[in-house]
Enzyme design. Sequence first.
Site, PDB file in Angstrom:
ATOM      1  CG  ASN A 148      -7.750   2.245   5.744  1.00 55.53           C
ATOM      2  OD1 ASN A 148      -8.372   1.937   5.054  1.00 55.53           O
ATOM      3  ND2 ASN A 148      -7.287   2.425   6.907  1.00 55.53           N
ATOM      4  CD  GLU A 164      -2.989   1.332   2.265  1.00 60.05           C
ATOM      5  OE1 GLU A 164      -3.587  -0.104   3.072  1.00 60.05           O
ATOM      6  OE2 GLU A 164      -3.556   2.639   2.207  1.00 60.05           O
ATOM      7  CE1 TYR A 197      -3.401  -5.916   9.068  1.00 62.21           C
ATOM      8  CE2 TYR A 197      -5.105  -5.019   8.821  1.00 62.21           C
ATOM      9  CZ  TYR A 197      -4.479  -5.175   8.219  1.00 62.21           C
ATOM     10  OH  TYR A 197      -3.808  -4.672   7.164  1.00 62.21           O
ATOM     11  CD  GLN A 212       0.383  -2.107   4.185  1.00 58.38           C
ATOM     12  OE1 GLN A 212       1.644  -1.629   3.195  1.00 58.38           O
ATOM     13  NE2 GLN A 212      -0.705  -1.347   4.240  1.00 58.38           N
ATOM     14  CD  GLU A 233      -5.812  -4.324   4.628  1.00 59.79           C
ATOM     15  OE1 GLU A 233      -6.008  -4.069   5.715  1.00 59.79           O
ATOM     16  OE2 GLU A 233      -6.586  -3.734   3.744  1.00 59.79           O
ATOM     17  CG  ASN A 280      -9.525  -1.182   1.523  1.00 58.25           C
ATOM     18  OD1 ASN A 280      -8.869  -1.677   1.934  1.00 58.25           O
ATOM     19  ND2 ASN A 280      -8.863  -0.725   2.509  1.00 58.25           N
ATOM     20  CD  GLU A 281     -10.347  -2.513   6.378  1.00 52.49           C
ATOM     21  OE1 GLU A 281      -9.497  -1.163   6.566  1.00 52.49           O
ATOM     22  OE2 GLU A 281      -9.803  -3.239   6.820  1.00 52.49           O
TER      23      GLU A 281
HETATM   24  O1  AHR Z   1      -2.738  -2.338   6.008  1.00 54.94           O
HETATM   25  C1  AHR Z   1      -3.351  -1.541   6.934  1.00 54.94           C
HETATM   26  C2  AHR Z   1      -4.382  -0.899   6.547  1.00 54.94           C
HETATM   27  O2  AHR Z   1      -5.596  -1.987   7.444  1.00 54.94           O
HETATM   28  C3  AHR Z   1      -5.634  -0.548   5.413  1.00 54.94           C
HETATM   29  O3  AHR Z   1      -4.911   0.212   4.801  1.00 54.94           O
HETATM   30  C4  AHR Z   1      -6.432  -0.957   5.550  1.00 54.94           C
HETATM   31  O4  AHR Z   1      -7.749  -1.282   4.584  1.00 54.94           O
HETATM   32  C5  AHR Z   1      -6.906  -1.683   7.074  1.00 54.94           C
HETATM   33  O5  AHR Z   1      -7.550  -0.991   8.138  1.00 54.94           O
END
Ligand code: AHR
Length: 496
Positions: A74, A26, A241, A336, A288, A174-175
């Site tokens: 994001n 990203e 996460y 990432q 992710e 995305n999200e």
């Molecule tokens: O990977 C970091 C961020 O985490 C990404 O931009 C977003 O999609 C998520 O909230």
Amino acid sequence: ANGLIKLDPTRVIGTIDDKVYSGFLEHMGRCIYGGIVDFDCTVPGLTNEKGYRLDVGKALKDLDMPVVRYPGGNFVSSYHWLDAVGPKENRPRRPELAWLGEESNQFGTDEFMEWCEYMGTEPYLCLNMGTGTLDEALAWVEYCNSDKNTYYANLRRKNGHEKPYNVKYWSLGNEVWGPWQVGQMTAEDYSKKAFQWAKALKLLDPDIKLVACGKDGLDTWDFTVTQALITQIDYYSIHLYTSHEEYYKNVTCVAAAERAIQITSRLLDLATITQKAYDKHVKICFDEWNVWDPMRAPGHLGAEEKYTLSDAIAVASWGNLFVRQAPTVGMANIAQCVNVIAPVMTTPTDMLLQTIYYPFLLFTKYMRGQSLNLHVEGPTYKGETGAFFGDYMKWIKTTEPAIMLLDVSAAKKDGIVSIAVVNRSLEEDVVTAFELEGEYKEDVVTYSVYNDDIAAVNTYEKKDVVGIEEKTVKLSELKSFTVKKHSFVMLRITQA
Ligand code: AHR
């Protein structure tokens, strides 16, 4: 403590999609600039003529990622891809709304495609459904994939790229559900918009694979969006996460991700039936995942995680769950790759492989082919657990009787059975008996990731505090094989 692992190599659960070992880059922090490229590098030999960091390229090539997702995250929700093609001196610098920085646009679509070619990986592009329009998205697909005599295909040619890139994977935002997202939408609004975008994008290029924007698999968002989009999409994305400062919570909360996959796959099944989309086999794209806590992580944006041995143990369990859930997961992207929540870190002159690099490397190298069914016995964990998306774990706690401390998966490829064993116990080695059906050769190769200290980290001063130790043992030793406390071991057993 004692453990038992029973395996019959004919009991196949499903095929592990190689794409579960994919990555994500990203425009965030030092991931692109200073991570995969350094246009200002002054160290001879560290970059090539295009500015690629060669050390980073090698470390990532070793991970053999089939697909890399780009450019966000994001970031994508206020990104205009046209800003970042054509002569570099004409590219505008823009304010960047996700991470509140500035984007120089010196690395864009063509640079990413060239980097993918150099890496031998396939691109996966995420579309801007925040400030972006459908016209802009169609133009991007045309720019990347069209061989016709039309404006954006010709713009690509004019920019020096005669042949189309044939980008197969595209995601619809995305999200979009997140309050932090530029252009946040309700599930209903997103579904309506994404449905129309999907129709148009597939009219332009029927060969592309579309990924819908899911949440974490547990939300009503996921119910609504799977129902609304099942007929239009090829993959359904979820994000999670995990992390906790306490060891047991950190290594066990990965269970949340496995439940997320199970629930999402049932939602997809349900949508397939209710929407009569019988010809669709929509897979989960876990695009992710990682251990991350933005509050604890140092560096810019809380993104420069320093990974401990405990985190490496958690990442090994992440690997296990993708292998176990092989039938329903079509892609997964570690988030990432470099500097941002990443296994690989850089300074302008040096590179560091973090603890989590090593379990991930063992998975991408060896846990491919067919996923095998297992019977596992051993000690369990009955205490509290936690996760980045907290409430989810509270619910799991009330539905799971206990979490196994021995966390195991197995794969078979080219006559070799690989067994990935994580001992999550903080206190006890587990003396494990392997009961294997079939005939095997005498020598078993083992790879271990271990340190006495669960807080151990690799640093630029001491780079190999946590790494991989390779050892060959005899098959007979597997009758009583010690898996050390808080360690990860992979065993490679060759069929006779
Ligand atoms: O990977 C970091 C961020 O985490 C990404 O931009 C977003 O999609 C998520 O909230």
